[in-house]
Design a protein around this motif. Structure first.
Motif: not given
Length: 395
Positions: A187-189, A193, A216, A219, A222, A226-227, A230-231
């Motif tokens: 997960s992003i948050k 991650l 993932v 999404i 975020a 932010e996305l 992280e990606l």
């Protein structure tokens, strides 16, 4: 697959084909064993003859590419479907007559055979080591006496995902068995991650004989910036050819793409507690209505799923939901085998000053030079160094 990766992949194929052709031709007459398949280190190995050595070599190359993450999901699924009828008659009959373990608990397990669910006892010799000898996805032969059902034989596995037992690190713990694809859900948050955990899972998945994919989730939580940040951490995995699917169980984004990946396969969802594995399964099949847990106040996940369970989604699609974990150890990993799971190090390693360079402390190391220049992911290299030290490499 980009042009550079494709070119490197082709070079590997040619190199290993040349060596494999010579080796198989030389030893074909000595390698005649029993007809049918044999298990060796989790891989099916057939008897080799002068007539079939090319076919066997191709199978070995594909298996090696799968372990290194250089075969796409589409390639794997197509191969699985095309090869479904190519097993020996005896092996197919035994496999088709077997029951599938769909849940396991102390001294007991639940299986499905010919569409019927059965509650079975586990014999004492197997029950004492059940977590290391029996897993959801295993094919078993069931013995019945008219009143009770009992596990008789656990058939050889074609793949397995394992880790060291948390209580006894000298014993392996089976997570799932006989899966084609393992989807590592991140997960992003909430929780954040963790690329190092991704690296560990990728190694375990490929060592076990399955193909990895990354999902993932969350999404939608975020912001665009932010996305994007992280990606960017996942670019090294895309460069290695691993499928990466972006999902949101709230909006439904990415669910169709993930469904296409798991369709027609036996698949397992694994990952950190709280990443949303049960939510994804509910999105894949709303009729499951699996319980979904809230996060702890500090943002880490709760163990909503407490044991692995196999779910039949129809269309020969089986998905195993596994309990979330916070740490993931690697079973029986050595420094010699570790390098196989960091394929981005293979090509520059040829230019290292020393042929046996470990890429840790030697001078004239081309790998370290590329890491310093950002051409090899510093995060991936950091994982390599940490794992090498765990394998006993000098610091």
């Amino acid at each position: 697959m980009d042009r550079h990766t494709e070119k490197r992949h082709q070079k590997d194929i040619e190199k290993h084909r040349s060596y494999g052709e010579m080796k198989l031709r030389k030893h074909a007459g000595k390698m005649r064993r029993s007809a049918g398949a044999q298990k060796k280190e989790g891989r099916i190995e057939r008897a080799v003859s002068e007539e079939n050595w090319e076919e066997v070599l191709d199978e070995q190359l594909v298996a090696q590419a799968r372990r290194r993450g250089r075969v796409s999901i589409d390639d794997l699924v197509d191969g699985l479907r095309a090869g479904a009828g190519e097993e020996s008659t005896a092996e197919s009959a035994e496999w088709n007559d077997a029951a599938i373990v769909i849940a396991s608990s102390s001294g007991r397990c639940r299986v499905v055979r010919d569409g019927e669910e059965l509650d079975c006892t586990v014999p004492s010799d197997l029950a004492t080591r059940q977590k290391s000898a029996l897993a959801v996805g295993d094919r078993v032969l069931v013995e019945s006496d008219g009143e009770a059902n009992r596990i008789g034989i656990v058939l050889p596995r074609r793949s397995a995902l394992v880790r060291p037992d948390p209580i006894n690190p000298h014993r392996q713990r089976l997570i799932v068995a006989n899966v084609d694809v393992v989807v590592h859900v991140v997960s992003i948050k909430t929780p954040p991650l963790r690329p190092r955990l991704i690296d560990r899972y990728l190694i375990a998945i490929q060592r076990g004989g399955a193909l990895p994919a990354l999902c993932v989730n969350k999404i939608d939580l975020a912001s665009p910036s932010e996305l994007a940040a992280e990606l960017a951490k996942l670019e090294p995995y895309k460069a290695l050819g691993h499928p990466v699917v972006l999902c949101s169980t709230e909006s439904g984004e990415g669910i169709a793409e993930l469904r296409a990946i798991v369709q027609g396969t036996t698949c397992a969802l694994v990952g950190h507690s709280g990443v949303g594995k049960s939510s994804i399964l509910n999105a894949l099949d709303a009729s499951l209505q699996l319980a979904i847990g809230d996060l702890h106040r500090r943002g880490s996940g709760r163990h909503t799923t407490t044991s692995s369970t196999l779910h039949d989604l129809g269309g020969s699609t089986y998905v195993i939901d596994t309990p979330g974990i916070r740490e993931f150890g690697l079973w029986n990993l050595t420094l010699a085998t570790l390098r196989d799971y960091f394929p981005e190090l293979a090509e520059p390693a040829v230019l290292c000053r020393f042929n046996d360079c470990t890429h840790l402390h030697e001078p004239g190391c081309e790998v370290k030079r590329l890491v310093d220049g950002g051409e090899i992911s510093p995060a991936r290299y950091d994982t390599y160094v940490r794992l090498a030290q765990e394998c006993g490499a000098p610091t």
